[in-house]
Each structure stands twice: as structure tokens, then as C-alpha cells.
Design an enzyme around this catalytic site. Structure first.
Site, short mmCIF file in Angstrom:
data_model
loop_
_atom_site.label_atom_id
_atom_site.label_comp_id
_atom_site.label_asym_id
_atom_site.label_seq_id
_atom_site.Cartn_x
_atom_site.Cartn_y
_atom_site.Cartn_z
N ASP A 118 14.52 -1.02 2.09
CA ASP A 118 15.24 -1.18 3.35
C ASP A 118 16.36 -2.20 3.10
OD1 ASP A 118 15.91 -1.73 6.03
OD2 ASP A 118 13.87 -1.81 6.73
N ASP A 132 3.29 3.50 6.73
CA ASP A 132 2.48 3.28 7.94
C ASP A 132 3.29 2.76 9.12
OD1 ASP A 132 2.99 0.64 6.86
OD2 ASP A 132 1.44 -0.07 8.23
N ASP A 146 7.72 2.64 -2.21
CA ASP A 146 7.78 3.71 -1.22
C ASP A 146 9.15 3.77 -0.57
OD1 ASP A 146 7.42 1.25 0.03
OD2 ASP A 146 6.00 1.97 1.52
N LYS A 183 17.01 3.23 2.48
CA LYS A 183 17.87 3.20 3.68
C LYS A 183 19.21 2.67 3.21
CE LYS A 183 14.33 2.87 7.23
NZ LYS A 183 13.59 1.96 8.13
N PHE A 194 13.06 4.58 11.56
CA PHE A 194 11.71 4.29 11.07
C PHE A 194 10.99 5.58 10.69
CE2 PHE A 194 7.33 2.73 11.26
CZ PHE A 194 7.47 1.56 10.54
N LYS A 251 0.82 -1.19 0.00
CA LYS A 251 0.00 0.00 0.00
C LYS A 251 0.86 1.25 0.00
CE LYS A 251 -3.47 -2.21 2.95
NZ LYS A 251 -4.07 -2.16 4.31
N GLY A 252 2.09 1.13 0.49
CA GLY A 252 2.91 2.28 0.81
C GLY A 252 3.18 3.26 -0.32
P1 5GP Z 1 12.85 -4.53 2.52
O1 5GP Z 1 12.26 -5.75 1.90
O2 5GP Z 1 13.59 -3.66 1.52
O3 5GP Z 1 13.69 -4.85 3.72
O4 5GP Z 1 11.67 -3.70 3.14
C1 5GP Z 1 10.82 -2.93 2.35
C2 5GP Z 1 9.49 -2.74 3.01
O5 5GP Z 1 9.61 -2.61 4.43
C3 5GP Z 1 8.83 -1.45 2.55
O6 5GP Z 1 8.04 -1.65 1.40
C4 5GP Z 1 8.02 -1.05 3.77
O7 5GP Z 1 6.77 -1.68 3.73
C5 5GP Z 1 8.79 -1.59 4.93
N1 5GP Z 1 9.64 -0.58 5.59
C6 5GP Z 1 10.99 -0.57 5.66
N2 5GP Z 1 11.44 0.48 6.35
C7 5GP Z 1 10.36 1.18 6.74
C8 5GP Z 1 10.17 2.39 7.48
O8 5GP Z 1 11.10 3.08 7.95
N3 5GP Z 1 8.89 2.79 7.66
C9 5GP Z 1 7.82 2.10 7.18
N4 5GP Z 1 6.62 2.60 7.42
N5 5GP Z 1 7.96 0.94 6.49
C10 5GP Z 1 9.21 0.50 6.26
#
Ligand code: 5GP
Length: 176
Positions: free
Chosen positions: A104, A160, A101, A132, A153, A45-46
Site C-alpha cells: 500500500d 482480511d 500479499d 496500490k 480496500f 498472515k496475508g
Molecule cells: P503498507 O505498509 O504498504 O502501507 O501496508 C501494507 C499492509 O497493509 C499489507 O500487508 C496489508 O496487511 C495491509 N493492507 C493494505 N491495503 C489493504 C487492503 O486493501 N486490504 C487488506 N485486507 N489489507 C490491506
């Protein structure tokens, strides 16, 4: 300062910065895809709010798709990615632009990228509002990046905490 449950958030990236950065990204994308049509895949959704603003800054034809994946539970990556809403098999030969969005660890984008590759598109590029950069361990290039941020975060502008805060018009950072 804003609050969700017992967590406090301070303003981090304000509306003007978001607007200016997205307009610049839209111009860059429009120039890169000149004469082409984009098959844009927005990751729910982000990315819904970023997508809505970004597509209004893109001057080439855009065909918009939505996909939903999940890899996050509360504030910690669960390391598991589950597809919720699938692709429709319409991406063969297309110029795909994935719109995220936040990236990470990079797990979500790498799973999604693999899945889209199976659809045999002509090309896949990635746009992400946030990255990040100290945590990202993926090998994929982020072609269009809004902002590189530290490992703290963030909530708002589509992002969200336990489904709340997505409607905040700006990006807030956890205050601790
Ligand atoms: P990854 O798979 O790259 O580790 O994580 C990506 C997903 O983690 C993003 O699409 C999001 O949903 C969530 N996420 C990672 N960091 C944050 C953050 O700081 N805030 C929020 N709200 N969601 C995050």
C-alpha cells in the site's frame, strides 16, 4: 456479493486470473533463479495463500520462512510496524525473495527490507500479489507483481478485514 460486518464486497480478481498470473510469476522466478536456491520469506498472515500457490509454480529449490509484521488496523494504515515473529539469522549469503500479499504505502516492505539487509543476504528481491500503485511512495522495486490495483480496500485470498475473509478463494473489492 459477500459481507463482513456491515461492509459489502464484490468479486474483483477471479480464480482463473489469479492462477494464470501466479503461474506466469512462477515461471519468471524459476528462470531468473535458475541454478540457484531461493530463501523465500512469506509475510504472514496475508501472504499465506499466495505463497502456497506461488511456491508450487517455482521450479528451483525453495527454502520457506515466515515472518509476521503488523502495520494495519481495520481499513487504515496505522503507520506503525511491529515485528511479531522474527528471522532466525539464517539468511546470510542467501538469495532472499520476500513474498507479500499487498503493498500500500510501502512502509511495511521498507521496514522488512531494512531488517533483512541486516542479515547480510547475497540478494533481496520482492514479490507482491497486489500493489496500490497510486498510494505507493516507496523507492524499492517490486520485482514480481501480480496485479496493480486502485486505492480501494480488497479482501480474500489471504487478505482480511478484521481477520475475516482470508479464506475467500478470490479477491473481492469493497463496494461503496
Ligand atoms: P503498507 O505498509 O504498504 O502501507 O501496508 C501494507 C499492509 O497493509 C499489507 O500487508 C496489508 O496487511 C495491509 N493492507 C493494505 N491495503 C489493504 C487492503 O486493501 N486490504 C487488506 N485486507 N489489507 C490491506
Amino acid at each position: 456479493m459477500k459481507q463482513i460486518g456491515d461492509r459489502f464486497f464484490k468479486p474483483y480478481i477471479v480464480r482463473k486470473q489469479i492462477e494464470e498470473r501466479i503461474e506466469a510469476l512462477g515461471q519468471e522466478i524459476s528462470a531468473d533463479y535458475e541454478g540457484k536456491e531461493i530463501a523465500l520469506i512469506s509475510v504472514l498472515k496475508g501472504a499465506f495463500m499466495f505463497t502456497a500457490d506461488l511456491v508450487r509454480s517455482i521450479r528451483v529449490p525453495v527454502d520457506i520462512h515466515f515472518i509476521q509484521l503488523s502495520s494495519y488496523s481495520a481499513e487504515q494504515s496505522t503507520g506503525k510496524v511491529t515485528e511479531v515473529i522474527g528471522l532466525n539469522g539464517l539468511l546470510a549469503g542467501k538469495q532472499v525473495l520476500i513474498v507479500e500479499d499487498i503493498i500500500d504505502t510501502g512502509l511495511t516492505i521498507s521496514v522488512l527490507h531494512k531488517k533483512i539487509l541486516q542479515e547480510n543476504p547475497a540478494d533481496i528481491k520482492i514479490a507482491s500479489l497486489l500493489l496500490k500503485e497510486d498510494v505507493y511512495s516507496g523507492s524499492l522495486k517490486i520485482d514480481y507483481l501480480g496485479f496493480a490495483i486502485p486505492n480501494r480496500f480488497v479482501v480474500g485470498y489471504g487478505l482480511d478485514l478484521n481477520e475475516l475473509g482470508r479464506n475467500w478463494p478470490e479477491i473481492y473489492q469493497v463496494n461503496n
